[in-house]
Design an enzyme around this catalytic site. Structure first.
Site: not given
Length: 368
Positions: A164-166
């Protein structure tokens, strides 16, 4: 390198490089290694080589699969031939060994603070905090996986099952066995897991469901930065969005809490789809409304309001269905309260069931 799982030979005309730098070599992928991402496989194979260097080799085309270029997220297949160019492995001097040990201790301390949602011998599920990358590289010294490895030095195997995105918080699954990793990756390839996100967006989204189906294309950037756009020749991308609550915050105007369920897993999919639909995610510094983000940041709301709230999949060994749920983050709760919304109504971890749209005072029952 484990010679039981890969076969390696030197390039016929390779020459020895400088000290600390290996020759060109070729690795053939077998069934056990198939399914791994290219970047993860090379990083695990070439111990000590910085991940940022691996990414540079992939982007420049020096690291090739079957004689051609492949993206970092390419899934290796049985029979693939991987060309590894010379890589310089940093030599740790005694003066820097103590510093490296301090870094490792710091990573371990951070890893120990990661909230655990579930764990057994096969998987470890954490509630990833926002602003923490899932792995190091491209300017990030360490991410979730490096911190976990430092905190669990006895673990023989720890690999991300997905990403998942930062900037996104929420459910993240880590495999503790190679067999578990391969089983989980197979589920993702079949699009079997049900991924549910919560987001706060600018504007009043209708309190009903709507499907966003816009093809997405990732743009190449010389600095390695990833940006995605809606493009007619892009990859299929489908997001189902449902409005849960509409409210207003002083200085920010109309906002909405929405649920997003993705049927495909493209890079930045939810962020790009919602922005393209005219409802950018609050706090998104890449695709969002920058003026709105600044106004909310002045009020203390500085994160991107996207949260991986739940994930439904099958256990990689038993096959039993699992519902993994991450609690509503404190920043979400605070923003909802500032708009007169009770956050407990939308916390699946509290209700142990999917949340329903709220009928809020002043909303006039609007659902269209």
């Amino acid at each position: 390198m484990d010679t039981r799982s890969t076969r390696q030979q030197r390039a016929p005309a390779s020459k020895a490089g400088p000290a600390g730098q290996a020759d060109v070599r070729y690795v053939e992928i077998d069934d056990e290694r198939a399914g791994q991402r290219l970047d993860n496989f090379v990083t695990g194979l070439c111990k000590g080589v910085p991940k940022s260097h691996v990414y540079r080799l992939i982007r420049s085309g020096q690291l090739r699969v079957n004689g051609g270029r492949r993206a970092a997220d390419y899934r290796l297949q049985a029979g693939d031939s991987l060309r590894l160019p010379p890589m310089r492995v940093p030599v740790v001097q005694p003066a820097t060994a103590a510093g490296a040990e301090r870094v490792q201790r710091a990573r371990a301390a951070l890893g120990e603070r990661l909230p655990v949602l579930y764990e057994d011998d096969s998987i470890l599920v954490i509630d990833k905090p926002e602003a923490v990358a899932v792995h190091g590289g491209s300017g990030v010294s360490s991410g979730v996986i490096e911190r976990l490895r430092a905190a669990l030095p006895q673990a023989r195997f720890l690999e991300l099952a997905h990403r998942i995105d930062r900037e996104t918080s929420g459910v993240l699954v880590v495999a503790r066995k190679r067999a578990a990793l391969l089983a989980l990756q197979a589920q993702w390839r079949q699009r079997a897991p049900a991924k549910r996100y919560l987001a706060v967006v600018a504007g009043h989204w209708p309190l009903r469901a709507k499907t966003l189906s816009f093809p997405l294309r990732r743009l190449a950037a010389p600095d390695g930065d990833r940006r995605v756009v809606v493009h007619g020749q892009g990859q299929e991308a489908v997001t189902r969005v449902r409005g849960l609550a509409r409210f207003e915050v002083e200085g920010a105007g109309a906002l909405s809490l929405v649920e997003a369920i993705i049927e495909t897993g493209r890079t930045h999919q939810i962020r790009v789809h919602l922005n393209y639909a005219g409802f950018p995610i609050v706090g998104d510094d890449k695709y969002g409304n920058y003026a709105l983000n600044r106004r909310l940041a002045a009020r203390g709301f500085r994160r991107m309001f996207l949260h991986a709230a739940s994930l439904r999949l099958r256990h990689p060994e038993s096959g039993a269905p699992m519902d993994l749920v991450a609690p509503l983050p404190a920043a979400f709760a605070a923003l909802l309260r500032s708009g007169g919304v009770d956050p407990a109504r939308f916390d699946e971890a509290v209700h142990d069931r999917p949340v329903e749209p709220a009928a809020l005072p002043g909303d006039n029952g609007a659902r269209a």
